[in-house]
Scaffold this active site. Structure first.
Site, PDB file in Angstrom:
ATOM      1  N   ASN A 280      -0.870  17.677 -20.503  1.00 46.64           N
ATOM      2  CA  ASN A 280      -1.192  16.746 -21.588  1.00 46.64           C
ATOM      3  C   ASN A 280      -1.175  17.430 -22.946  1.00 46.64           C
ATOM      4  O   ASN A 280      -1.616  16.843 -23.944  1.00 46.64           O
ATOM      5  CB  ASN A 280      -2.573  16.119 -21.358  1.00 46.64           C
ATOM      6  CG  ASN A 280      -2.563  15.123 -20.220  1.00 46.64           C
ATOM      7  OD1 ASN A 280      -1.613  14.385 -20.044  1.00 46.64           O
ATOM      8  ND2 ASN A 280      -3.624  15.128 -19.431  1.00 46.64           N
TER       9      ASN A 280
ATOM     10  N   ARG B  82      -3.739  20.934 -14.027  1.00 41.49           N
ATOM     11  CA  ARG B  82      -2.692  19.972 -14.360  1.00 41.49           C
ATOM     12  C   ARG B  82      -2.909  19.356 -15.741  1.00 41.49           C
ATOM     13  O   ARG B  82      -1.964  18.856 -16.359  1.00 41.49           O
ATOM     14  CB  ARG B  82      -2.627  18.871 -13.291  1.00 41.49           C
ATOM     15  CG  ARG B  82      -1.512  17.876 -13.554  1.00 41.49           C
ATOM     16  CD  ARG B  82      -1.184  17.005 -12.359  1.00 41.49           C
ATOM     17  NE  ARG B  82      -0.137  16.060 -12.717  1.00 41.49           N
ATOM     18  CZ  ARG B  82       0.631  15.419 -11.849  1.00 41.49           C
ATOM     19  NH1 ARG B  82       0.472  15.621 -10.554  1.00 41.49           N
ATOM     20  NH2 ARG B  82       1.557  14.588 -12.247  1.00 41.49           N
TER      21      ARG B  82
ATOM     22  N   LYS C 194       2.709  11.126 -11.144  1.00 37.51           N
ATOM     23  CA  LYS C 194       1.796  10.285 -11.923  1.00 37.51           C
ATOM     24  C   LYS C 194       2.522   9.001 -12.296  1.00 37.51           C
ATOM     25  O   LYS C 194       3.561   9.029 -12.948  1.00 37.51           O
ATOM     26  CB  LYS C 194       1.348  10.997 -13.194  1.00 37.51           C
ATOM     27  CG  LYS C 194       0.044  11.754 -13.072  1.00 37.51           C
ATOM     28  CD  LYS C 194      -0.443  12.173 -14.446  1.00 37.51           C
ATOM     29  CE  LYS C 194      -1.804  12.828 -14.365  1.00 37.51           C
ATOM     30  NZ  LYS C 194      -2.290  13.209 -15.713  1.00 37.51           N
TER      31      LYS C 194
ATOM     32  N   HIS D 177      -1.165   9.931 -27.848  1.00 36.33           N
ATOM     33  CA  HIS D 177      -1.594   8.669 -27.251  1.00 36.33           C
ATOM     34  C   HIS D 177      -2.472   7.864 -28.206  1.00 36.33           C
ATOM     35  O   HIS D 177      -2.410   6.626 -28.227  1.00 36.33           O
ATOM     36  CB  HIS D 177      -2.340   8.931 -25.938  1.00 36.33           C
ATOM     37  CG  HIS D 177      -1.435   9.323 -24.813  1.00 36.33           C
ATOM     38  ND1 HIS D 177      -1.917   9.798 -23.610  1.00 36.33           N
ATOM     39  CD2 HIS D 177      -0.095   9.310 -24.705  1.00 36.33           C
ATOM     40  CE1 HIS D 177      -0.896  10.068 -22.815  1.00 36.33           C
ATOM     41  NE2 HIS D 177       0.219   9.783 -23.458  1.00 36.33           N
TER      42      HIS D 177
ATOM     43  N   GLU E 161       8.906  16.218 -25.752  1.00 34.43           N
ATOM     44  CA  GLU E 161       8.338  16.632 -24.465  1.00 34.43           C
ATOM     45  C   GLU E 161       8.830  18.024 -24.089  1.00 34.43           C
ATOM     46  O   GLU E 161       8.070  18.848 -23.570  1.00 34.43           O
ATOM     47  CB  GLU E 161       8.708  15.630 -23.367  1.00 34.43           C
ATOM     48  CG  GLU E 161       7.934  14.329 -23.417  1.00 34.43           C
ATOM     49  CD  GLU E 161       6.480  14.473 -22.998  1.00 34.43           C
ATOM     50  OE1 GLU E 161       6.072  15.573 -22.576  1.00 34.43           O
ATOM     51  OE2 GLU E 161       5.740  13.484 -23.110  1.00 34.43           O
TER      52      GLU E 161
ATOM     53  N   LYS F 216       6.741  22.434 -14.657  1.00 36.17           N
ATOM     54  CA  LYS F 216       5.897  21.306 -14.257  1.00 36.17           C
ATOM     55  C   LYS F 216       5.650  21.311 -12.753  1.00 36.17           C
ATOM     56  O   LYS F 216       4.531  21.036 -12.302  1.00 36.17           O
ATOM     57  CB  LYS F 216       6.525  19.978 -14.676  1.00 36.17           C
ATOM     58  CG  LYS F 216       5.631  18.798 -14.308  1.00 36.17           C
ATOM     59  CD  LYS F 216       5.945  17.528 -15.052  1.00 36.17           C
ATOM     60  CE  LYS F 216       4.881  16.469 -14.775  1.00 36.17           C
ATOM     61  NZ  LYS F 216       5.094  15.214 -15.510  1.00 36.17           N
TER      62      LYS F 216
ATOM     63  N   HIS G 174      -0.673  15.575 -26.192  1.00 32.97           N
ATOM     64  CA  HIS G 174      -0.681  14.147 -25.890  1.00 32.97           C
ATOM     65  C   HIS G 174      -1.948  13.417 -26.336  1.00 32.97           C
ATOM     66  O   HIS G 174      -1.935  12.193 -26.451  1.00 32.97           O
ATOM     67  CB  HIS G 174      -0.483  13.926 -24.386  1.00 32.97           C
ATOM     68  CG  HIS G 174       0.930  14.112 -23.949  1.00 32.97           C
ATOM     69  ND1 HIS G 174       1.594  15.313 -24.072  1.00 32.97           N
ATOM     70  CD2 HIS G 174       1.823  13.244 -23.395  1.00 32.97           C
ATOM     71  CE1 HIS G 174       2.824  15.179 -23.600  1.00 32.97           C
ATOM     72  NE2 HIS G 174       2.986  13.941 -23.200  1.00 32.97           N
TER      73      HIS G 174
ATOM     74  N   HIS H 174       7.603   8.209 -28.627  1.00 31.83           N
ATOM     75  CA  HIS H 174       6.615   8.996 -27.888  1.00 31.83           C
ATOM     76  C   HIS H 174       6.769  10.494 -28.152  1.00 31.83           C
ATOM     77  O   HIS H 174       5.792  11.190 -28.468  1.00 31.83           O
ATOM     78  CB  HIS H 174       6.737   8.724 -26.383  1.00 31.83           C
ATOM     79  CG  HIS H 174       5.842   9.582 -25.547  1.00 31.83           C
ATOM     80  ND1 HIS H 174       4.476   9.454 -25.531  1.00 31.83           N
ATOM     81  CD2 HIS H 174       6.129  10.622 -24.706  1.00 31.83           C
ATOM     82  CE1 HIS H 174       3.940  10.350 -24.716  1.00 31.83           C
ATOM     83  NE2 HIS H 174       4.924  11.071 -24.212  1.00 31.83           N
TER      84      HIS H 174
ATOM     85  N   GLU I  87      -5.096  16.667 -10.343  1.00 32.96           N
ATOM     86  CA  GLU I  87      -5.839  17.013 -11.559  1.00 32.96           C
ATOM     87  C   GLU I  87      -7.324  17.199 -11.276  1.00 32.96           C
ATOM     88  O   GLU I  87      -8.189  16.689 -11.998  1.00 32.96           O
ATOM     89  CB  GLU I  87      -5.626  15.923 -12.627  1.00 32.96           C
ATOM     90  CG  GLU I  87      -5.640  16.471 -14.052  1.00 32.96           C
ATOM     91  CD  GLU I  87      -5.160  15.466 -15.072  1.00 32.96           C
ATOM     92  OE1 GLU I  87      -5.944  14.584 -15.452  1.00 32.96           O
ATOM     93  OE2 GLU I  87      -3.984  15.572 -15.477  1.00 32.96           O
TER      94      GLU I  87
ATOM     95  N   ARG J  63       0.815  -1.222   0.000  1.00 34.80           N
ATOM     96  CA  ARG J  63       0.000   0.000   0.000  1.00 34.80           C
ATOM     97  C   ARG J  63       0.850   1.274   0.000  1.00 34.80           C
ATOM     98  O   ARG J  63       0.400   2.331   0.439  1.00 34.80           O
ATOM     99  CB  ARG J  63      -0.992   0.013   1.167  1.00 34.80           C
ATOM    100  CG  ARG J  63      -2.011  -1.124   1.109  1.00 34.80           C
ATOM    101  CD  ARG J  63      -3.022  -1.022   2.247  1.00 34.80           C
ATOM    102  NE  ARG J  63      -4.020  -2.081   2.138  1.00 34.80           N
ATOM    103  CZ  ARG J  63      -3.865  -3.295   2.667  1.00 34.80           C
ATOM    104  NH1 ARG J  63      -2.759  -3.585   3.342  1.00 34.80           N
ATOM    105  NH2 ARG J  63      -4.818  -4.201   2.530  1.00 34.80           N
TER     106      ARG J  63
END
Length: 340
Positions: free
Chosen positions: A225, A221, A132, A232, A174, A206, A228, A244, A216, A110
């Site tokens: 993206n 936030r 993330k 994606h 990026e 960032k 993206h 990517h 988010e 956990r």
């Protein structure tokens, strides 16, 4: 060495940027950790010394390794070795490693502490920062994950010297995103500084966005993206020779063209997007064989559909922001215009 704080209350941590940053690992380990599980890939070629009992856990190379099966294998390996909740996972590698190892750390017992030693440009300016973590499903990228902030991030720019040229260029995709997230004039500022400071500036941008909207919830936030949604979708569709960052670069140009069609930005701003992307020697057109209708369908999975359209992160007079309710037909027309 440049230190950039990520300010999140009790979850705050530092990002160290500069040549040799990986050698500062012992300094940033959580107090009391007795064992360090080093998660990396055989092809990374970067070793670290945690200064405590450590064991290396290898994961497969490539995006296909970023999956739930890898997370299970890592957690089972941690268990067999006796890693406890008081110990630490150290992710050494690019975004695939930091995303996967970070998620394994988030769910093992956990939650066990994780430190990222980012060795690729993608990881240093984006993937390793902000907490993330996640893995892919056949239906899409990053659909299973958790928010799990690292205890520290080490961005060793020395490791970038041995990256294959195309891998480094992928990271520039990026980096190109951050030219448009720091306000007007940010493109010129990023273009005029040395690599270490450029990486650190991306991290600062960032970090500020993450501090304002860690989970988010406000939409702030979501601007990370930028570019993206299309990226994606192209990666999920597969069959294209794209890294990517290359897909993100195409996504940035697409987002600018879509924003222009919506009347949010002018020709000059679109040209600025193209200038940044081509300046990094990245593509600005869709790869051959893309089916716009199929891509629009996949975009709907990446950014949830609303009643009257799709949601995209787009530039505008107030800066980059989420824009809901975009007509899919307009999206498809923009894609068609970008086809070779």
């Amino acid at each position: 060495m440049i230190t950039v704080p990520v300010t999140l209350g009790e979850r705050s941590y530092d990002v160290l940027v500069g040549a040799g940053a990986r050698h500062r690992l012992l300094e940033v380990l959580p107090v009391g950790a007795r064992r360090a599980a080093i998660v990396t890939q055989e092809g990374i070629g970067v070793t670290v010394d945690a200064g405590i009992d450590q064991r290396v856990f290898l994961m497969d190379d490539g995006e296909d390794a970023k999956c739930t099966e890898t997370v299970e294998e890592l957690c089972r390996g941690f268990t067999r070795w006796g890693l406890t909740r008081a110990d630490v996972v150290v992710a050494v590698g690019g975004g695939v490693v930091t995303d996967t190892a970070g998620f394994a750390a988030a769910v093992y017992h956990r939650g066990v502490a994780v430190v990222h030693v980012a060795t690729s440009l993608v990881a240093q300016v984006d993937a390793a920062i902000g907490g993330k973590t996640g893995v892919n499903l056949p239906e899409g990228k990053n659909l299973v994950g958790a928010f799990w902030q690292p205890a520290a991030v080490l961005c060793d720019t020395e490791t970038l010297e041995t990256l294959p040229a195309r891998e480094y260029r992928s990271g520039l995709g990026e980096m190109a995103k951050y030219h448009f997230l720091g306000g007007r004039g940010q493109s010129d500022r990023l273009a005029d500084v040395a690599l270490d400071e450029r990486v650190a500036e991306c991290v600062r941008i960032k970090a500020a966005i993450v501090a304002a909207d860690e989970h988010e919830r406000t939409g702030r936030r979501a601007v990370l993206n930028y570019g993206h949604t299309l990226a994606h979708a192209l990666e999920t569709a597969g069959g294209y020779d794209l890294r990517h960052g290359e897909a993100v670069a195409i996504g940035l140009v697409f987002a600018a063209e879509l924003a222009h069609r919506l009347g949010r930005i002018d020709d000059v701003r679109v040209a600025e997007h193209r200038k940044v992307v081509t300046g990094y020697d990245l593509p600005v057109s869709l790869p051959p064989g893309v089916e716009p209708a199929r891509v629009v369908e996949l975009m709907g999975r990446d950014k949830k559909k609303v009643a009257d359209g799709l949601t995209f992160v787009l530039d505008g007079t107030e800066g980059v922001e989420p824009v809901p309710g975009v007509d899919p037909a307009l999206v498809e027309a923009t894609l068609e215009a970008m086809s070779p």
